[in-house]
Design an enzyme around this catalytic site. Structure first.
Site, PDB file in Angstrom:
ATOM      1  N   LYS A   1       0.838  -1.208   0.000  1.00 16.83           N
ATOM      2  CA  LYS A   1       0.000   0.000   0.000  1.00 16.83           C
ATOM      3  C   LYS A   1       0.870   1.254   0.000  1.00 16.83           C
ATOM      4  CE  LYS A   1      -2.098  -1.794   3.680  1.00 16.83           C
ATOM      5  NZ  LYS A   1      -2.979  -1.912   4.848  1.00 16.83           N
ATOM      6  N   CYS A   2       1.824   1.292  -0.906  1.00 15.89           N
ATOM      7  CA  CYS A   2       2.834   2.343  -0.947  1.00 15.89           C
ATOM      8  C   CYS A   2       2.806   2.999  -2.326  1.00 15.89           C
ATOM      9  CB  CYS A   2       4.203   1.696  -0.692  1.00 15.89           C
ATOM     10  SG  CYS A   2       5.638   2.751  -0.916  1.00 15.89           S
ATOM     11  N   GLY A   3       3.240   4.236  -2.403  1.00 20.09           N
ATOM     12  CA  GLY A   3       3.327   4.908  -3.689  1.00 20.09           C
ATOM     13  C   GLY A   3       4.263   4.210  -4.659  1.00 20.09           C
ATOM     14  N   PHE A   4       5.205   3.432  -4.140  1.00 23.22           N
ATOM     15  CA  PHE A   4       6.142   2.698  -4.988  1.00 23.22           C
ATOM     16  C   PHE A   4       5.650   1.287  -5.329  1.00 23.22           C
ATOM     17  CE2 PHE A   4       9.208   5.592  -2.707  1.00 23.22           C
ATOM     18  CZ  PHE A   4       9.458   6.407  -3.808  1.00 23.22           C
ATOM     19  N   THR A   5       4.492   0.893  -4.819  1.00 24.37           N
ATOM     20  CA  THR A   5       3.977  -0.461  -5.048  1.00 24.37           C
ATOM     21  C   THR A   5       3.934  -0.845  -6.529  1.00 24.37           C
ATOM     22  OG1 THR A   5       2.755  -0.419  -2.972  1.00 24.37           O
ATOM     23  CG2 THR A   5       2.016  -2.016  -4.601  1.00 24.37           C
TER      24      THR A   5
END
Length: 158
Positions: free
Chosen positions: A35-39
């Protein structure tokens, strides 16, 4: 001399797996989060795995919830999320801490071998460590480094 292959890690079901099983293969070890912007980097990691796996590359994903709690509580949710949303077929392991008193010994070793720009601590999800066929940590890549940009370095260790 200690190498990455001297470590044992946990599979999602809690059983031990010796990294010795990967001896002789280059590794890209990544602390991940669902659940990360880099996912979306899961796509690029999977592409690298598919492109170079036949030449020996293994991509190893280690879910981590230390950065704004961006990982599912349940490891089964994590593995299902990665498979369904990003087609991940590379090995995923049990959730780990990468910093602090409870840092996984593998990540403590990786950080000791390749420090970051300002410190050895991992700053965020999707920090990537490239390991050669002998188990030596040869490079560390920031979370902002897209997997595609790592290709030239991967080709050097193949």
């Amino acid at each position: 001399m200690t190498t990455v292959f001297d470590f044992t890690v946990k599979l999602p079901d809690g059983t031990d797996k010796s990294l010795r099983e990967y001896e002789g293969r280059p590794l890209l070890i990544v602390n991940t989060a669902s659940k990360c912007g880099f996912t979306p980097q899961f796509n690029g990691l999977q592409e690298l795995y598919e492109k170079y796996h036949d030449q020996g590359l293994e991509v190893l994903g280690f879910p981590c919830s230390q950065f704004n709690n961006q990982e599912f509580e349940n490891i089964e949710e994590t593995t299902q999320f990665c498979q369904l949303n990003y087609g991940v077929t590379f090995p995923m392991f049990a959730k780990v801490d990468v910093n602090g008193d409870n840092a996984d010994p593998l990540f403590q070793f990786l950080k000791d071998e390749k420090k970051g720009v300002l410190s050895k601590n991992i700053k965020w999800n999707f920090t990537k460590f490239l390991v050669d066929r002998s188990g030596n940590v040869v490079e560390r890549f920031a979370p902002t480094t897209e997997p595609k940009k790592i290709e030239p370095e991967i080709e050097k260790v193949l």
